[in-house]
Structures are given as C-alpha cells and as structure tokens.
Motif scaffolding. Structure first.
Motif, PDB file in Angstrom:
ATOM      1  N   SER A 260       0.834  -1.216   0.000  1.00 32.51           N
ATOM      2  CA  SER A 260       0.000   0.000   0.000  1.00 32.51           C
ATOM      3  C   SER A 260       0.861   1.255   0.000  1.00 32.51           C
ATOM      4  N   ARG A 261       1.951   1.248   0.775  1.00 32.30           N
ATOM      5  CA  ARG A 261       2.838   2.411   0.818  1.00 32.30           C
ATOM      6  C   ARG A 261       3.595   2.581  -0.491  1.00 32.30           C
TER       7      ARG A 261
ATOM      8  N   SER B 252     -12.294   0.313   2.656  1.00 30.20           N
ATOM      9  CA  SER B 252     -11.679   1.428   1.942  1.00 30.20           C
ATOM     10  C   SER B 252     -12.312   1.617   0.570  1.00 30.20           C
ATOM     11  N   THR B 253     -12.656   0.507  -0.077  1.00 31.47           N
ATOM     12  CA  THR B 253     -13.319   0.589  -1.387  1.00 31.47           C
ATOM     13  C   THR B 253     -14.722   1.165  -1.256  1.00 31.47           C
ATOM     14  N   LEU B 254     -15.474   0.681  -0.270  1.00 32.71           N
ATOM     15  CA  LEU B 254     -16.851   1.142  -0.087  1.00 32.71           C
ATOM     16  C   LEU B 254     -16.913   2.607   0.321  1.00 32.71           C
TER      17      LEU B 254
ATOM     18  N   ALA C 237      -5.504   4.769  -1.372  1.00 32.70           N
ATOM     19  CA  ALA C 237      -4.220   4.267  -0.883  1.00 32.70           C
ATOM     20  C   ALA C 237      -3.901   4.816   0.498  1.00 32.70           C
ATOM     21  N   ASN C 238      -4.270   6.065   0.758  1.00 28.79           N
ATOM     22  CA  ASN C 238      -4.026   6.665   2.063  1.00 28.79           C
ATOM     23  C   ASN C 238      -4.807   5.960   3.161  1.00 28.79           C
TER      24      ASN C 238
ATOM     25  N   VAL D  10       1.852   7.200  -6.542  1.00 29.71           N
ATOM     26  CA  VAL D  10       0.736   8.039  -6.971  1.00 29.71           C
ATOM     27  C   VAL D  10       0.891   9.457  -6.426  1.00 29.71           C
ATOM     28  N   THR D  11       1.545   9.607  -5.254  1.00 26.42           N
ATOM     29  CA  THR D  11       1.805  10.945  -4.711  1.00 26.42           C
ATOM     30  C   THR D  11       2.791  11.702  -5.589  1.00 26.42           C
TER      31      THR D  11
END
Length: 305
Positions: free
Chosen positions: A60-61, A142-144, A93-94, A67-68
């Motif tokens: 994830s990081r 996180s998706t929802l 992602a955050n 992306v950042t």
C-alpha cells in the motif's frame, strides 16, 4: 512546453528534489519488504500473520508513494487541479495504508502485551487467524468508502456553470456543502483507525512499562537481554506513535486548509508529511530478523559479485 509561470523557483526546486529523493528511498524500502516477503509468500503459499501485515503495508505504501509523486508533479507542471482519478486512488491508498498500519500496532499490542484480562488472553490466541480477514475487511471498507466519495466528486466536477448570478450562488453553495460533507466523511474514516492505533499503542506502552518495573523490582540489571529487548520495543513504539500521529494530523490539516501546489510551503509540507513513510520501512527492516538477514545477504552477495 511549460509556461514561464510554471517554472519552479530555486526554493521550490530544492524541496521538489528533496521530496523526490525521499520518495525514492521510501519506494526502495517498501519494495525491498515486498520482494523479500512476497518471495516467501509464493514459495510457502502462506506467511506468518505479522509478516502478512508487513507485506500488505509495504504494498500500500509503495503504490501510495508512486501516486503521490505523479499527482504532485502532474499538478504543478501540467494541470493546476488534480485529476479526479488520481485523487480517488490517492485517497484510497491513504486510507488503506492507515488501516494496515493500525492492524500492525494492534497485532503487536496483543502479542507482546502481558495483560491477563480474559479479553486479551482470548485475542492473543485468536488474533493470528483473524489477520487475513482484517486485511480483507480493510480493503473492502476502503473501497466502499470511496465509491460514494468518487460519485460525489464527479457530481461536483460536472455541475453546470451558468452566467446567472442566483444560479451561480446556488451552485457555489452546493459545491461548498458537498465538499464539507466529503471532508467530514474522510476525516471521520481517518480518525477511526487512528483511535484504534492510539489505544493499542497506549496499552502496549503501559504493558511494557509495567514489565520493566517488574524486572527492575526483581533486580534485573540494565544489561539483561530481556530488559534490553523491552527497552528497544518501547522506543520503537514511541517512534511509531510519533510518525503515525504526525501523518494523520498533517493529512487532516491539509484537507481543512489546502495549500497550492505552486507554493513553496506545499513542498515543504510534503517533505515533512512523507518523512515517516521513508523512515518507517528502514526501521521495520532493521527490527525484523528475517528482513535484516535478507538485507545482509543481499549486501554480501553484492560485495562478492
């Protein structure tokens, strides 16, 4: 071609380069964790629960940092307003990174703490089997969370712009209300994992301090191996708490009072915000026997090559 107004000043350029170097260090650190644990995951078809959380956190990081970088430089040089899809993926992602970090703290708290309360004893025996479900649940939540926020931002982007003053005022109010509801929702879902993390960390610190007092009471010397292990763990927990708290507070501050990407303060803020993601992987590697051994082997193979 870039316009003259888009060319960075020397101060902004300095912090851009610093941010880029910091990001590359974070990507390399998290990438190393992913490769080492991913190789074991493929070979053994499973991982210990703690390593499973570390691998998920590294993934994830890793994507969050990429992306950042893309978002910040794309916004500065090409498009003042960040792309809707980039913003959505960055938000996703955050949040999932915060959840994975929280589960790592919860796992350490349950496994290391010496509390004898029945709830802790029950969790100590069952936390390992729940780790895959906790990770999957974090991914699902996180998706929802960001499906409605994505739809909401789409509505804001596609609201019609008219020349009528009363309609323009109504649209401005609608945009402000939607932005306020979106920020409230996002801050709320950032604070939930942070509160779990904070509670776990406080309990773990309390348990370690209690254990250290008991060891001192039984005349354990400062060079006692068990004493040294607990002191090292206590320092790492404090460090972990500072990094996590600073990341959450800086993100919430950015949400409430955003800074223009063309402002030098933005790049200073980014350097400070993502310092934790750069430092923490190195800290995890040095404090994990498996990762430290893999790093030593890699360095040894490089020297002998």
């Amino acid at each position: 071609m870039l316009s003259r107004e888009r060319m960075p000043s020397l101060l902004i350029l300095f912090f851009m380069i610093f941010f880029l170097l910091e990001s590359m260090a974070a990507i390399l650190g998290n990438g190393f964790i992913i490769v080492v644990l991913g190789r074991e995951w493929v070979r053994c078809c499973t991982l210990p629960p703690g390593d499973m959380i570390l691998a998920s956190l590294g993934i994830s990081r890793f994507f969050l940092q990429w992306v950042t970088i893309f978002s910040n430089f794309h916004s500065y040089f090409y498009q003042p307003n960040r792309n809707l899809y980039i913003v959505t993926f960055w938000n996703f992602a955050n949040v999932i990174t915060f959840w994975f970090t929280t589960w790592l703290a919860v796992f350490y708290c349950v496994k290391i703490s010496s509390f004898t309360h029945p709830i802790f004893l029950w969790l100590k025996w069952r936390i390992s089997r729940y780790v895959p479900w906790l990770l999957l649940w974090s991914l699902l939540v996180s998706t929802l969370i960001f499906i409605p926020s994505f739809v909401n931002k789409c509505d804001i982007f596609h609201l019609p712009v008219t020349g009528n003053y009363s309609e323009k005022t109504a649209l401005d109010k609608t945009r402000a209300l939607q932005r306020l509801s979106y920020l409230s929702l996002k801050i709320f879902f950032l604070l939930i994992p942070f509160l779990f993390f904070l509670a776990s960390t406080i309990l773990l610190i309390s348990s370690l301090c209690q254990h250290l007092r008991n060891m001192q009471h039984h005349s354990a010397g400062p060079q006692d191996p068990s004493m040294q292990v607990h002191i090292t763990t206590l320092k790492s927990v404090f460090f972990f708490l500072i990094l996590y708290a600073s990341s959450v507070l800086s993100l919430i501050t950015t949400l409430i009072a955003p800074i223009s990407v063309c402002n030098s303060g933005f790049w200073v803020w980014e350097v400070g915000t993502y310092a934790g993601i750069t430092i923490h992987p190195a800290f995890l590697i040095l404090n994990s026997t498996k990762l430290r051994r893999a790093l030593k082997k890699m360095l040894y193979d490089h020297e002998t090559a």
